[in-house]
Design a protein around this motif. Sequence first.
Motif, PDB file in Angstrom:
ATOM      1  N   TYR A 160       0.569  -1.260  -0.062  1.00 31.48           N
ATOM      2  CA  TYR A 160      -0.141  -0.004   0.095  1.00 31.48           C
ATOM      3  C   TYR A 160       1.192   1.371   0.021  1.00 31.48           C
ATOM      4  N   SER A 161       2.331   1.368   1.019  1.00 32.10           N
ATOM      5  CA  SER A 161       2.790   2.302   0.318  1.00 32.10           C
ATOM      6  C   SER A 161       3.703   2.660  -0.760  1.00 32.10           C
ATOM      7  N   ILE A 162       3.235   1.643  -1.499  1.00 29.39           N
ATOM      8  CA  ILE A 162       3.317   2.011  -2.936  1.00 29.39           C
ATOM      9  C   ILE A 162       2.550   2.617  -3.802  1.00 29.39           C
ATOM     10  N   GLU A 163       0.936   2.958  -3.177  1.00 32.87           N
ATOM     11  CA  GLU A 163      -0.344   3.263  -3.639  1.00 32.87           C
ATOM     12  C   GLU A 163      -0.480   4.502  -3.217  1.00 32.87           C
ATOM     13  N   ASN A 164      -0.006   4.513  -1.899  1.00 40.37           N
ATOM     14  CA  ASN A 164      -0.930   5.932  -1.028  1.00 40.37           C
ATOM     15  C   ASN A 164       0.751   6.526  -0.425  1.00 40.37           C
ATOM     16  N   PRO A 165       1.723   6.691  -1.189  1.00 40.80           N
ATOM     17  CA  PRO A 165       3.120   7.106  -0.014  1.00 40.80           C
ATOM     18  C   PRO A 165       2.847   8.117   1.264  1.00 40.80           C
ATOM     19  N   PHE A 166       1.861   9.115   0.969  1.00 41.92           N
ATOM     20  CA  PHE A 166       1.670  10.241   2.232  1.00 41.92           C
ATOM     21  C   PHE A 166       0.783  10.251   3.004  1.00 41.92           C
ATOM     22  N   ALA A 167       0.226   8.544   3.092  1.00 41.83           N
ATOM     23  CA  ALA A 167      -0.327   8.562   4.247  1.00 41.83           C
ATOM     24  C   ALA A 167       0.258   8.151   5.566  1.00 41.83           C
ATOM     25  N   TYR A 168       1.831   7.507   5.339  1.00 42.82           N
ATOM     26  CA  TYR A 168       3.394   7.036   5.842  1.00 42.82           C
ATOM     27  C   TYR A 168       3.538   7.962   6.244  1.00 42.82           C
ATOM     28  N   GLU A 169       3.648   8.965   4.780  1.00 36.78           N
ATOM     29  CA  GLU A 169       4.504   9.944   5.809  1.00 36.78           C
ATOM     30  C   GLU A 169       3.408  11.090   6.913  1.00 36.78           C
ATOM     31  N   LYS A 170       2.266  11.088   7.115  1.00 37.99           N
ATOM     32  CA  LYS A 170       1.632  11.860   8.386  1.00 37.99           C
ATOM     33  C   LYS A 170       1.204  10.687   9.533  1.00 37.99           C
ATOM     34  N   SER A 171       0.678   9.212   8.972  1.00 35.48           N
ATOM     35  CA  SER A 171       0.745   8.165  10.043  1.00 35.48           C
ATOM     36  C   SER A 171       2.002   7.670  10.972  1.00 35.48           C
ATOM     37  N   ASN A 172       2.842   7.539   9.945  1.00 30.57           N
ATOM     38  CA  ASN A 172       4.471   6.882  10.723  1.00 30.57           C
ATOM     39  C   ASN A 172       5.064   8.213  11.118  1.00 30.57           C
ATOM     40  N   LEU A 173       5.072   9.110  10.104  1.00 35.34           N
ATOM     41  CA  LEU A 173       6.737  10.279  10.203  1.00 35.34           C
ATOM     42  C   LEU A 173       5.887  11.466  11.579  1.00 35.34           C
ATOM     43  N   ALA A 174       4.942  11.500  10.756  1.00 38.41           N
ATOM     44  CA  ALA A 174       4.501  12.828  11.495  1.00 38.41           C
ATOM     45  C   ALA A 174       3.504  12.010  12.937  1.00 38.41           C
ATOM     46  N   GLY A 175       3.108  11.455  12.749  1.00 41.12           N
ATOM     47  CA  GLY A 175       2.757  10.719  14.152  1.00 41.12           C
ATOM     48  C   GLY A 175       3.591  10.382  14.943  1.00 41.12           C
ATOM     49  N   HIS A 176       4.738   9.565  14.570  1.00 41.88           N
ATOM     50  CA  HIS A 176       5.820   9.558  15.303  1.00 41.88           C
ATOM     51  C   HIS A 176       6.443  10.595  16.115  1.00 41.88           C
ATOM     52  N   LEU A 177       6.919  11.771  15.259  1.00 38.91           N
ATOM     53  CA  LEU A 177       7.337  12.981  16.445  1.00 38.91           C
ATOM     54  C   LEU A 177       5.809  13.432  17.444  1.00 38.91           C
ATOM     55  N   SER A 178       5.329  13.514  16.584  1.00 41.72           N
ATOM     56  CA  SER A 178       4.547  14.208  17.722  1.00 41.72           C
ATOM     57  C   SER A 178       3.655  13.127  18.918  1.00 41.72           C
ATOM     58  N   MET A 179       4.430  11.928  18.833  1.00 42.56           N
ATOM     59  CA  MET A 179       4.269  11.009  20.297  1.00 42.56           C
ATOM     60  C   MET A 179       5.207  11.512  21.203  1.00 42.56           C
ATOM     61  N   MET A 180       6.314  11.820  20.523  1.00 40.77           N
ATOM     62  CA  MET A 180       7.574  11.967  21.480  1.00 40.77           C
ATOM     63  C   MET A 180       7.873  13.029  21.709  1.00 40.77           C
ATOM     64  N   GLU A 181       7.196  14.395  20.772  1.00 43.93           N
ATOM     65  CA  GLU A 181       7.605  15.758  21.504  1.00 43.93           C
ATOM     66  C   GLU A 181       6.012  15.663  22.797  1.00 43.93           C
ATOM     67  N   ALA A 182       4.940  14.662  22.277  1.00 42.71           N
ATOM     68  CA  ALA A 182       4.186  14.954  23.948  1.00 42.71           C
ATOM     69  C   ALA A 182       5.266  14.635  25.147  1.00 42.71           C
ATOM     70  N   CYS A 183       5.308  12.752  24.639  1.00 40.27           N
ATOM     71  CA  CYS A 183       6.653  12.365  26.187  1.00 40.27           C
ATOM     72  C   CYS A 183       7.697  13.221  26.300  1.00 40.27           C
ATOM     73  N   ARG A 184       8.429  13.785  25.753  1.00 43.09           N
ATOM     74  CA  ARG A 184       9.410  14.756  25.618  1.00 43.09           C
ATOM     75  C   ARG A 184       8.688  15.833  26.850  1.00 43.09           C
ATOM     76  N   HIS A 185       8.004  16.604  27.218  1.00 45.30           N
ATOM     77  CA  HIS A 185       7.028  16.939  27.362  1.00 45.30           C
ATOM     78  C   HIS A 185       6.640  17.226  29.171  1.00 45.30           C
ATOM     79  N   ALA A 186       6.291  15.249  28.875  1.00 45.74           N
ATOM     80  CA  ALA A 186       5.620  15.089  30.064  1.00 45.74           C
ATOM     81  C   ALA A 186       6.030  14.989  31.365  1.00 45.74           C
ATOM     82  N   GLU A 187       6.106  15.013  32.577  1.00 43.86           N
ATOM     83  CA  GLU A 187       7.034  15.217  34.317  1.00 43.86           C
ATOM     84  C   GLU A 187       6.725  13.708  34.501  1.00 43.86           C
ATOM     85  N   GLY A 188       8.143  13.478  34.700  1.00 40.62           N
ATOM     86  CA  GLY A 188       8.119  12.464  34.678  1.00 40.62           C
ATOM     87  C   GLY A 188       8.343  11.498  34.028  1.00 40.62           C
ATOM     88  N   PHE A 189       8.560  11.627  33.020  1.00 37.64           N
ATOM     89  CA  PHE A 189       8.160  10.112  31.653  1.00 37.64           C
ATOM     90  C   PHE A 189       8.741   8.996  32.153  1.00 37.64           C
TER      91      PHE A 189
END
Length: 325
Positions: free
Chosen positions: A93-122
């Motif tokens: 599916y990554s060959i057919e719809n590459p931008f779905a992977y950019e959003k979910s996998n790359l932006a999604g992972h960065l979003s979660m890391m940002e949330a974690c790094r700002h959490a107190e006592g993570f």
Amino acid sequence: MSGPVLVTGAAGFIGHATAHRLLERGETVIGVDIVNDYYDPALKEARLSTFNGRREFSFHRADVSDVEAMAALVRDNGVKRVVHLAAQAGVRYSIENPFAYEKSNLAGHLSMMEACRHAEGFEHLVYASSSSVYGEKPMGGEGFTEDEAAMSPVSLYAATKRSCELMSQAYAKLYGFPQTGLRFFTVYGPWGRPDMAYFSFTNKIMKGEPIEVYGEGKMARDFTYIDDIVDGIIGSLDNPPERGVNRVLNIGDSHPVGLMTMIETLEEAIGHKAEKIMRPMQPGDVTATYADVSKLHALTGYKPKVMLKEGLGRFAEWYRDYYNR
């Protein structure tokens, strides 16, 4: 136990099973999933329905790439541990719809890391990587090891997963919070993904339709039963690395099985023979996957218990029950 565990991809195959295991041991779990239509949303909704009545479980229908929503979810609930499994899956599916992977996998992972790094006592972020990061490797000899360079992905999906590992490496060094990336090998079992070969084969065999066997049936996969995968996820979560470390671990069965052997085992479980149409290898596929899980075993005692015959038998039983076949 230190507050609730946030599980992203909670309506997905692995996330659903992981959330249930955490609940069974007395954890409070916050589930997140966008419930997209990459495959039948009804199956995802059915998975979510299994949490009905569980007061220790709450669910948020949200996109993990929504930076503000994820930050608020972590901050407002005092989350200190995250199992991040939400991703756009599928090599083809990554060959057919590459931008779905950019959003979910790359932006999604960065979003979660940002949330974690700002959490107190993570305390610990465990995230899903993939065996696909290894690319093509001749079968035989030793299994894939985490020390290999993994710099020649053959699909965009694989490239996004390797990119997530590298982003986590940078964030671990910059901000100190411990992270573990799990390189999943082929996961199967009840409540699985319909786009996986064993699932689609079952559907077609039970309908009396022919199955398409890619790679002329010469491929091999390290099939790993869902319960064994969850053992490894929970074991990893409970054993974080030191601060400032992003640890990458294989999680698989370490007993690769040829595709034709898998089909024969599935035919036995279903009780019907399949009509087979042989096809060449598809773009993005690799010939074989084979996990060396010695590092995960040393850390957690991880040892897969369910062999393919038993696991496919359980899947076939679930399939008949779920689809009334």
